[in-house]
Design a protein around this motif. Structure first.
Motif, PDB file in Angstrom:
ATOM      1  N   ASP A  70       1.052  -1.054   0.135  1.00 42.39           N
ATOM      2  CA  ASP A  70      -0.042   0.068  -0.102  1.00 42.39           C
ATOM      3  C   ASP A  70       0.776   1.225  -0.228  1.00 42.39           C
ATOM      4  O   ASP A  70       1.242   1.666   1.126  1.00 42.39           O
ATOM      5  CB  ASP A  70      -0.947  -0.104   1.206  1.00 42.39           C
ATOM      6  N   PHE A  71       1.251   1.859  -1.163  1.00 47.50           N
ATOM      7  CA  PHE A  71       2.077   2.900  -1.116  1.00 47.50           C
ATOM      8  C   PHE A  71       1.328   4.316  -0.873  1.00 47.50           C
ATOM      9  O   PHE A  71       2.005   5.069  -0.446  1.00 47.50           O
ATOM     10  CB  PHE A  71       2.404   3.428  -2.823  1.00 47.50           C
ATOM     11  N   TYR A  72       0.129   4.425  -0.777  1.00 46.18           N
ATOM     12  CA  TYR A  72      -0.630   5.452  -0.156  1.00 46.18           C
ATOM     13  C   TYR A  72      -0.904   5.460   1.328  1.00 46.18           C
ATOM     14  O   TYR A  72      -1.678   6.296   1.896  1.00 46.18           O
ATOM     15  CB  TYR A  72      -1.997   5.726  -0.931  1.00 46.18           C
ATOM     16  N   ARG A  99       6.757  10.515  -2.542  1.00 46.89           N
ATOM     17  CA  ARG A  99       7.985  11.040  -2.576  1.00 46.89           C
ATOM     18  C   ARG A  99       8.996   9.766  -3.016  1.00 46.89           C
ATOM     19  O   ARG A  99       8.694   8.478  -2.275  1.00 46.89           O
ATOM     20  CB  ARG A  99       8.188  11.572  -1.278  1.00 46.89           C
ATOM     21  N   ARG A 100      10.183  10.094  -3.339  1.00 51.72           N
ATOM     22  CA  ARG A 100      10.919   9.170  -3.958  1.00 51.72           C
ATOM     23  C   ARG A 100      11.523   8.359  -2.836  1.00 51.72           C
ATOM     24  O   ARG A 100      11.438   7.007  -2.743  1.00 51.72           O
ATOM     25  CB  ARG A 100      11.951   9.788  -4.735  1.00 51.72           C
ATOM     26  N   ASP A 101      11.920   8.861  -1.516  1.00 52.64           N
ATOM     27  CA  ASP A 101      12.678   8.239  -0.729  1.00 52.64           C
ATOM     28  C   ASP A 101      11.458   7.251   0.164  1.00 52.64           C
ATOM     29  O   ASP A 101      11.811   6.229   0.428  1.00 52.64           O
ATOM     30  CB  ASP A 101      13.218   9.081   0.304  1.00 52.64           C
ATOM     31  N   GLU A 102      10.149   7.773   0.225  1.00 51.34           N
ATOM     32  CA  GLU A 102       9.076   7.106   0.904  1.00 51.34           C
ATOM     33  C   GLU A 102       8.747   5.446   0.022  1.00 51.34           C
ATOM     34  O   GLU A 102       8.752   4.908   0.335  1.00 51.34           O
ATOM     35  CB  GLU A 102       8.203   7.746   0.878  1.00 51.34           C
ATOM     36  N   VAL A 103       8.808   5.798  -1.294  1.00 55.10           N
ATOM     37  CA  VAL A 103       8.558   4.734  -2.145  1.00 55.10           C
ATOM     38  C   VAL A 103       9.553   3.788  -1.965  1.00 55.10           C
ATOM     39  O   VAL A 103       9.246   2.362  -1.811  1.00 55.10           O
ATOM     40  CB  VAL A 103       8.111   5.311  -3.630  1.00 55.10           C
ATOM     41  N   ALA A 109      10.881  -2.660   2.111  1.00 52.64           N
ATOM     42  CA  ALA A 109      10.119  -3.227   3.000  1.00 52.64           C
ATOM     43  C   ALA A 109       9.436  -4.492   2.546  1.00 52.64           C
ATOM     44  O   ALA A 109       9.226  -5.453   3.170  1.00 52.64           O
ATOM     45  CB  ALA A 109       9.329  -2.381   3.963  1.00 52.64           C
ATOM     46  N   ALA A 110       8.602  -4.149   1.096  1.00 53.90           N
ATOM     47  CA  ALA A 110       7.802  -5.042   0.724  1.00 53.90           C
ATOM     48  C   ALA A 110       8.518  -6.097   0.180  1.00 53.90           C
ATOM     49  O   ALA A 110       8.062  -7.471   0.566  1.00 53.90           O
ATOM     50  CB  ALA A 110       7.104  -4.641  -0.378  1.00 53.90           C
ATOM     51  N   LEU A 139       9.682   9.370  -9.605  1.00 54.49           N
ATOM     52  CA  LEU A 139      10.538   9.331  -8.906  1.00 54.49           C
ATOM     53  C   LEU A 139      12.001   9.942  -9.240  1.00 54.49           C
ATOM     54  O   LEU A 139      12.933  10.380  -8.796  1.00 54.49           O
ATOM     55  CB  LEU A 139      11.098   7.887  -8.353  1.00 54.49           C
ATOM     56  N   ASN A 140      12.119  10.125 -10.719  1.00 52.80           N
ATOM     57  CA  ASN A 140      13.260  10.514 -11.393  1.00 52.80           C
ATOM     58  C   ASN A 140      13.219  11.802 -11.740  1.00 52.80           C
ATOM     59  O   ASN A 140      13.878  12.389 -12.578  1.00 52.80           O
ATOM     60  CB  ASN A 140      13.517   9.746 -12.292  1.00 52.80           C
ATOM     61  N   ARG A 141      12.068  12.718 -11.168  1.00 55.14           N
ATOM     62  CA  ARG A 141      12.061  14.204 -11.350  1.00 55.14           C
ATOM     63  C   ARG A 141      12.958  14.997 -10.595  1.00 55.14           C
ATOM     64  O   ARG A 141      13.360  14.621  -9.724  1.00 55.14           O
ATOM     65  CB  ARG A 141      10.763  14.803 -11.323  1.00 55.14           C
TER      66      ARG A 141
END
Length: 141
Positions: A70-72, A99-103, A109-110, A139-141
């Motif tokens: 669950d990314f959200y 956010r890149r670091d959070e994803v 973790a997944a 994520l690469n922006r």
């Protein structure tokens, strides 16, 4: 005449925590027998809807430990959006907030969780071409 196909595995389904804290969760589907492989199944921008759950269930029936993270969870825990215009707009707003670091932390973790359930010598793969493409752009922006 074709060879008989093995019967699919029975499965168990549950939402689990991917970390020891109040962090991300994932929709986990396991075969009744010990999984020999793992799959982290990404859900595009629609969270973890019925379609993604069905994919996990099919993979588990074939012997995989299938996990849809669950990314959200930081903004809308266990979000599951439909494909209508309003749902798409809500999902896109959440996607833009990732956010890149959070994803990366959530994917790490997944993967670790799926590997634990895959057992010794099992391997884990990230599955979903659209998710990969969209996350890469975001994520690469």
């Amino acid at each position: 005449m074709s060879a008989a196909q093995p019967a699919p595995h029975s499965t168990t389904v549950e939402w689990i925590r991917l970390t020891d804290d109040e962090g991300p969760e994932g929709y986990l589907v396991l075969p009744e027998d010990r999984a020999s492989r793992g799959a982290v199944v990404g859900g595009e921008m629609f969270g973890v809807p019925a379609h993604l759950k069905a994919i996990c269930e099919r993979l588990a029936a074939e012997g995989y430990a299938a996990l849809a993270p669950d990314f959200y969870w930081r903004h809308d825990r266990r979000a599951a959006f439909g494909y209508d215009e309003d749902s798409r707009a809500r999902a896109f707003a959440l996607l833009k907030g990732l956010r890149r670091d959070e994803v990366i932390a959530d994917l790490t973790a997944a993967r670790a969780t799926a590997e634990r359930y895959a057992g010794p010598g099992g391997w884990t793969a990230l599955m979903n071409r659209r998710l990969n493409r969209r996350l890469n752009r975001r994520l690469n922006r």
